[in-house]
Design a protein around this motif. Structure first.
Motif, PDB file in Angstrom:
ATOM      1  N   GLU A  97       0.848  -1.193   0.000  1.00  0.00           N
ATOM      2  CA  GLU A  97       0.000   0.000   0.000  1.00  0.00           C
ATOM      3  C   GLU A  97       0.889   1.252   0.000  1.00  0.00           C
ATOM      4  O   GLU A  97       1.789   1.384   0.823  1.00  0.00           O
ATOM      5  CB  GLU A  97      -0.904   0.010   1.234  1.00  0.00           C
ATOM      6  CG  GLU A  97      -1.852   1.206   1.254  1.00  0.00           C
ATOM      7  CD  GLU A  97      -2.863   1.113   2.392  1.00  0.00           C
ATOM      8  OE1 GLU A  97      -3.943   0.553   2.159  1.00  0.00           O
ATOM      9  OE2 GLU A  97      -2.560   1.587   3.498  1.00  0.00           O
ATOM     10  N   HIS A 193      -3.283   5.534  -4.524  1.00  0.00           N
ATOM     11  CA  HIS A 193      -3.571   4.423  -5.437  1.00  0.00           C
ATOM     12  C   HIS A 193      -3.288   4.863  -6.875  1.00  0.00           C
ATOM     13  O   HIS A 193      -3.900   5.804  -7.375  1.00  0.00           O
ATOM     14  CB  HIS A 193      -5.029   3.982  -5.309  1.00  0.00           C
ATOM     15  CG  HIS A 193      -5.358   2.765  -6.133  1.00  0.00           C
ATOM     16  ND1 HIS A 193      -5.240   1.482  -5.640  1.00  0.00           N
ATOM     17  CD2 HIS A 193      -5.768   2.632  -7.414  1.00  0.00           C
ATOM     18  CE1 HIS A 193      -5.583   0.619  -6.590  1.00  0.00           C
ATOM     19  NE2 HIS A 193      -5.902   1.299  -7.673  1.00  0.00           N
ATOM     20  N   ARG A 198       1.368  -1.485 -11.961  1.00  0.00           N
ATOM     21  CA  ARG A 198       1.973  -2.476 -11.059  1.00  0.00           C
ATOM     22  C   ARG A 198       3.013  -1.803 -10.176  1.00  0.00           C
ATOM     23  O   ARG A 198       3.880  -1.086 -10.638  1.00  0.00           O
ATOM     24  CB  ARG A 198       2.620  -3.608 -11.858  1.00  0.00           C
ATOM     25  CG  ARG A 198       3.378  -4.542 -10.933  1.00  0.00           C
ATOM     26  CD  ARG A 198       3.702  -5.893 -11.473  1.00  0.00           C
ATOM     27  NE  ARG A 198       4.499  -6.649 -10.488  1.00  0.00           N
ATOM     28  CZ  ARG A 198       4.002  -7.359  -9.503  1.00  0.00           C
ATOM     29  NH1 ARG A 198       2.704  -7.451  -9.344  1.00  0.00           N
ATOM     30  NH2 ARG A 198       4.776  -8.009  -8.666  1.00  0.00           N
ATOM     31  N   THR A 203       3.818  -8.534  -1.526  1.00  0.00           N
ATOM     32  CA  THR A 203       2.438  -8.543  -1.018  1.00  0.00           C
ATOM     33  C   THR A 203       2.424  -8.613   0.507  1.00  0.00           C
ATOM     34  O   THR A 203       1.589  -7.998   1.155  1.00  0.00           O
ATOM     35  CB  THR A 203       1.657  -9.721  -1.643  1.00  0.00           C
ATOM     36  OG1 THR A 203       1.708  -9.562  -3.054  1.00  0.00           O
ATOM     37  CG2 THR A 203       0.212  -9.736  -1.206  1.00  0.00           C
ATOM     38  N   SER A 227      -3.964  -8.166   1.802  1.00  0.00           N
ATOM     39  CA  SER A 227      -4.224  -6.991   0.962  1.00  0.00           C
ATOM     40  C   SER A 227      -3.470  -7.068  -0.366  1.00  0.00           C
ATOM     41  O   SER A 227      -2.357  -7.582  -0.424  1.00  0.00           O
ATOM     42  CB  SER A 227      -3.804  -5.726   1.708  1.00  0.00           C
ATOM     43  OG  SER A 227      -4.597  -5.541   2.847  1.00  0.00           O
ATOM     44  N   TYR A 228      -4.085  -6.527  -1.396  1.00  0.00           N
ATOM     45  CA  TYR A 228      -3.479  -6.424  -2.739  1.00  0.00           C
ATOM     46  C   TYR A 228      -2.964  -7.773  -3.258  1.00  0.00           C
ATOM     47  O   TYR A 228      -1.853  -7.863  -3.768  1.00  0.00           O
ATOM     48  CB  TYR A 228      -2.340  -5.398  -2.753  1.00  0.00           C
ATOM     49  CG  TYR A 228      -2.796  -3.990  -2.484  1.00  0.00           C
ATOM     50  CD1 TYR A 228      -3.279  -3.176  -3.510  1.00  0.00           C
ATOM     51  CD2 TYR A 228      -2.774  -3.467  -1.193  1.00  0.00           C
ATOM     52  CE1 TYR A 228      -3.717  -1.887  -3.249  1.00  0.00           C
ATOM     53  CE2 TYR A 228      -3.214  -2.180  -0.920  1.00  0.00           C
ATOM     54  CZ  TYR A 228      -3.686  -1.387  -1.957  1.00  0.00           C
ATOM     55  OH  TYR A 228      -4.118  -0.127  -1.700  1.00  0.00           O
ATOM     56  N   ARG A 230      -2.279 -10.326  -5.818  1.00  0.00           N
ATOM     57  CA  ARG A 230      -2.204 -10.147  -7.273  1.00  0.00           C
ATOM     58  C   ARG A 230      -2.019 -11.456  -8.021  1.00  0.00           C
ATOM     59  O   ARG A 230      -2.352 -11.573  -9.180  1.00  0.00           O
ATOM     60  CB  ARG A 230      -1.053  -9.177  -7.607  1.00  0.00           C
ATOM     61  CG  ARG A 230      -1.307  -7.776  -7.060  1.00  0.00           C
ATOM     62  CD  ARG A 230      -0.061  -6.918  -7.048  1.00  0.00           C
ATOM     63  NE  ARG A 230       0.855  -7.289  -5.973  1.00  0.00           N
ATOM     64  CZ  ARG A 230       1.976  -6.623  -5.692  1.00  0.00           C
ATOM     65  NH1 ARG A 230       2.313  -5.574  -6.403  1.00  0.00           N
ATOM     66  NH2 ARG A 230       2.758  -7.006  -4.707  1.00  0.00           N
ATOM     67  N   GLU A 258      -7.966  -6.197  -5.121  1.00  0.00           N
ATOM     68  CA  GLU A 258      -8.056  -4.738  -5.066  1.00  0.00           C
ATOM     69  C   GLU A 258      -7.696  -4.046  -6.381  1.00  0.00           C
ATOM     70  O   GLU A 258      -7.833  -2.829  -6.487  1.00  0.00           O
ATOM     71  CB  GLU A 258      -7.123  -4.192  -3.972  1.00  0.00           C
ATOM     72  CG  GLU A 258      -7.291  -4.889  -2.644  1.00  0.00           C
ATOM     73  CD  GLU A 258      -6.872  -4.039  -1.458  1.00  0.00           C
ATOM     74  OE1 GLU A 258      -7.114  -2.835  -1.462  1.00  0.00           O
ATOM     75  OE2 GLU A 258      -6.297  -4.611  -0.524  1.00  0.00           O
ATOM     76  N   ASN A 259      -7.180  -4.820  -7.346  1.00  0.00           N
ATOM     77  CA  ASN A 259      -6.785  -4.164  -8.604  1.00  0.00           C
ATOM     78  C   ASN A 259      -6.941  -5.104  -9.798  1.00  0.00           C
ATOM     79  O   ASN A 259      -7.295  -6.279  -9.642  1.00  0.00           O
ATOM     80  CB  ASN A 259      -5.342  -3.643  -8.511  1.00  0.00           C
ATOM     81  CG  ASN A 259      -4.362  -4.730  -8.076  1.00  0.00           C
ATOM     82  OD1 ASN A 259      -4.618  -5.912  -8.245  1.00  0.00           O
ATOM     83  ND2 ASN A 259      -3.256  -4.326  -7.501  1.00  0.00           N
ATOM     84  N   ASN A 282     -10.821   0.179  -3.839  1.00  0.00           N
ATOM     85  CA  ASN A 282      -9.719   0.304  -4.794  1.00  0.00           C
ATOM     86  C   ASN A 282     -10.097  -0.235  -6.164  1.00  0.00           C
ATOM     87  O   ASN A 282      -9.689   0.314  -7.190  1.00  0.00           O
ATOM     88  CB  ASN A 282      -8.481  -0.426  -4.262  1.00  0.00           C
ATOM     89  CG  ASN A 282      -7.827   0.340  -3.136  1.00  0.00           C
ATOM     90  OD1 ASN A 282      -8.021   1.540  -2.998  1.00  0.00           O
ATOM     91  ND2 ASN A 282      -7.069  -0.347  -2.301  1.00  0.00           N
ATOM     92  N   ASP A 286      -9.703   1.218 -10.062  1.00  0.00           N
ATOM     93  CA  ASP A 286      -8.972   0.543 -11.140  1.00  0.00           C
ATOM     94  C   ASP A 286      -9.867   0.181 -12.321  1.00  0.00           C
ATOM     95  O   ASP A 286      -9.415   0.143 -13.453  1.00  0.00           O
ATOM     96  CB  ASP A 286      -8.323  -0.734 -10.599  1.00  0.00           C
ATOM     97  CG  ASP A 286      -6.803  -0.625 -10.565  1.00  0.00           C
ATOM     98  OD1 ASP A 286      -6.322   0.523 -10.514  1.00  0.00           O
ATOM     99  OD2 ASP A 286      -6.111  -1.651 -10.587  1.00  0.00           O
TER     100      ASP A 286
END
Length: 527
Positions: A97, A193, A198, A203, A227-228, A230, A258-259, A282, A286
């Motif tokens: 973050e 954000h 990327r 993470t 969180s986040y 990927r 989140e993305n 988030n 995105d």
């Protein structure tokens, strides 16, 4: 509970909409995750949250010292004892973050079409001209025209507390941006954000690892919100890290999508994770606005079919400062339930909102109303078709128990389980009645001492829709003799009676193991 289930396909009598909702021991089948913080950390407020329907307490370690969160958790333990309501603990990681640091905590006023510089030089004071950030690689990741959002709680619908920036030019490690809306940033820390870009950060950050291995181990956290997330590899790495931390080997990992990167690898992430959190705050930045609902429906459906909990966030933002949600928010909560969500996660609404208890109560009432018109019949057929044939032994038992309960209009399903898997599978078929999961503790040893398992399994079902755990006496085994099973069943039925779920002459479906066989029984309660 079974008699008032309608289908949206059936014509609803308008008069029935005006009938007051009946109070119930379980406010709703859908679970509520509440984030505890400045406005919701006293024993009194936490007790109110538990009574209103919160079953998972979330601790966000992106702010606040571990000691602060420990005080809150101690208050939660006291509240659990006084209310006699079970509550699980979720630790939410910081992850990669990006943050703007405002040490002076003075409000920062940003004007439309002015210029502001994002710099990794943390020695600088935050102002309307310069915003120091915690990441030196931003200048390498962005280019002219890219979009960046900054705010304490990104774009809640009140566009005056978050700012939208457009990258104009990159100068060394500094990023010069044009301000696209007038806003005032207040507080010590703001999230940054960068849309669809990327960020080369792990993470699981070093701070995350430190807090998990100290605070997390000490408090035996039930869930880790990653969180986040990927890639599936992020979940695998987190699981490997937890496996080395004693009891945390049992902690369930919920991947937070989140993305766009997490969305792209959703299927592989779902296979690895124990559940999914759709972080719509988030994601809403995105993704184009018109695509957010589509992702929600597709993701929740995939979670449902995999039998893994789906948690939806950012539903009643306006209740951070208001006593009632907007009409759109109330409809959004109901649609999340109709889509098949297991739980609703409240963030700022309970963390720093003015009405934490009222928010949980209203969200619970909306969920309960939506559950009445959830098309269980269609959902059941879809799930059975998706699972296909031949079904596994457990899947067959679970689906048969739900079908039997609906056919005989049972008021509750009672499932004896030691790992919690059988009960979760029953809940996967979304029965219209509650499932009481009687978790039978198992004796285990680490060669130094003996201990009972079961508490983790019981608490972890507190995030699954329709599943209500009860920890049995450890002297009974899950595959035990008829006599001991009968005594545990008696306790479970008493629990059902005191909570108002079952009454005399009700039918109850029981799912249990007898020897090597799994058995489904239907009993009718006597006076």
């Amino acid at each position: 509970m079974h008699s008032n289930h309608l289908l949206l396909e059936e014509p609803i009598r308008m008069a029935s909409i005006l009938e007051p909702s009946k109070a119930s021991f379980f406010p709703a089948m859908t679970k509520i995750v509440g984030t505890l913080g400045p406005r919701s950390r006293s024993v009194e407020v936490i007790s109110g949250c538990l009574r209103a329907g919160m079953s998972v307490a979330r601790f966000d370690i992106s702010w606040g010292a571990p000691e602060y969160h420990q005080e809150t958790l101690e208050n939660l333990k006291v509240a659990v004892k006084t209310t006699k309501k079970l509550c699980a603990v979720m630790l939410d990681t910081v992850g990669p973050e990006l943050q703007v640091v405002n040490r002076s905590e003075k409000s920062i006023s940003l004007q439309l079409d002015s210029v502001v510089i994002l710099t990794p030089d943390k020695g600088q004071e935050a102002s309307s001209e310069v915003l120091p950030i915690n990441f030196s690689g931003l200048s390498k990741a962005v280019k002219k025209g890219d979009t960046i959002f900054v705010g304490q709680y990104l774009f809640t619908g009140s566009e005056t507390t978050s700012v939208w920036l457009e990258v104009d030019v990159v100068k060394g490690e500094d990023v010069v941006c044009v301000i696209k809306n007038t806003a005032t940033l207040a507080g010590s820390l703001f999230t940054l954000h960068a849309s669809q870009i990327r960020i080369e950060l792990p993470t699981l950050s070093e701070k995350d690892k430190e807090v998990i291995s100290t605070w997390g181990v000490k408090n035996k956290i039930d869930f880790l919100s990653l969180s986040y997330t990927r890639h599936a590899e992020d979940v695998r790495e987190a699981r490997e890290f937890l496996s080395k931390l004693g009891d945390l080997g049992q902690t369930q990992i919920f991947a937070k999508i989140e993305n766009v990167e997490g969305l792209t690898h959703f299927d592989e992430i779902l296979q690895e994770a124990d559940g999914i959190i759709l972080s719509r705050g988030n994601l809403g930045i995105d993704l184009p606005s018109e695509k957010v609902f589509l992702f929600q429906k597709a993701a929740v459906y995939k979670c449902n079919m995999a039998g893994k909990p789906a948690v939806v966030t950012r539903v009643v933002d306006s209740m951070t400062g208001n006593l009632r949600p907007t009409r759109a928010e109330a409809t959004d909560v109901a649609n999340a339930v109709l889509d098949g969500s297991d739980a609703i996660l409240l963030g700022a609404e309970t963390l720093r909102g003015l009405y934490p208890v009222e928010t949980i109560s209203i969200v619970g009432k909306i969920c309960a109303e939506a559950e009445k018109v959830f098309n269980q019949d269609l959902y059941f057929k879809k799930t059975v078709k998706y699972v296909g044939e031949p079904m596994t032994h457990l899947e067959s038992i679970a689906s048969s128990a739900v079908r039997a309960a609906i056919k005989v209009k049972a008021s509750v399903i009672i499932c004896f389980t030691s790992s919690g898997r059988a009960a979760r599978l029953i809940a996967k078929y979304r029965p219209t009645m509650p499932v009481i999961s009687v978790v039978i503790p198992r004796l285990k040893t680490n060669q130094l001492k003996w201990s009972f398992s079961g508490a983790f399994e019981a608490r972890q079902s507190l995030i699954v829709r329709g599943l209500f755990p009860m920890l049995a006496d450890p002297r009974h085994a899950a595959e035990s003799t008829n006599a001991t099973n009968e005594s545990v069943l008696k306790v479970a039925l008493e629990h059902g009676k005191t909570s108002g779920v079952v009454k005399s002459h009700d039918r109850v479906v029981i799912c249990q193991k007898v020897g090597d066989a799994s058995v489904i029984k239907i009993i009718e309660l006597e006076d």
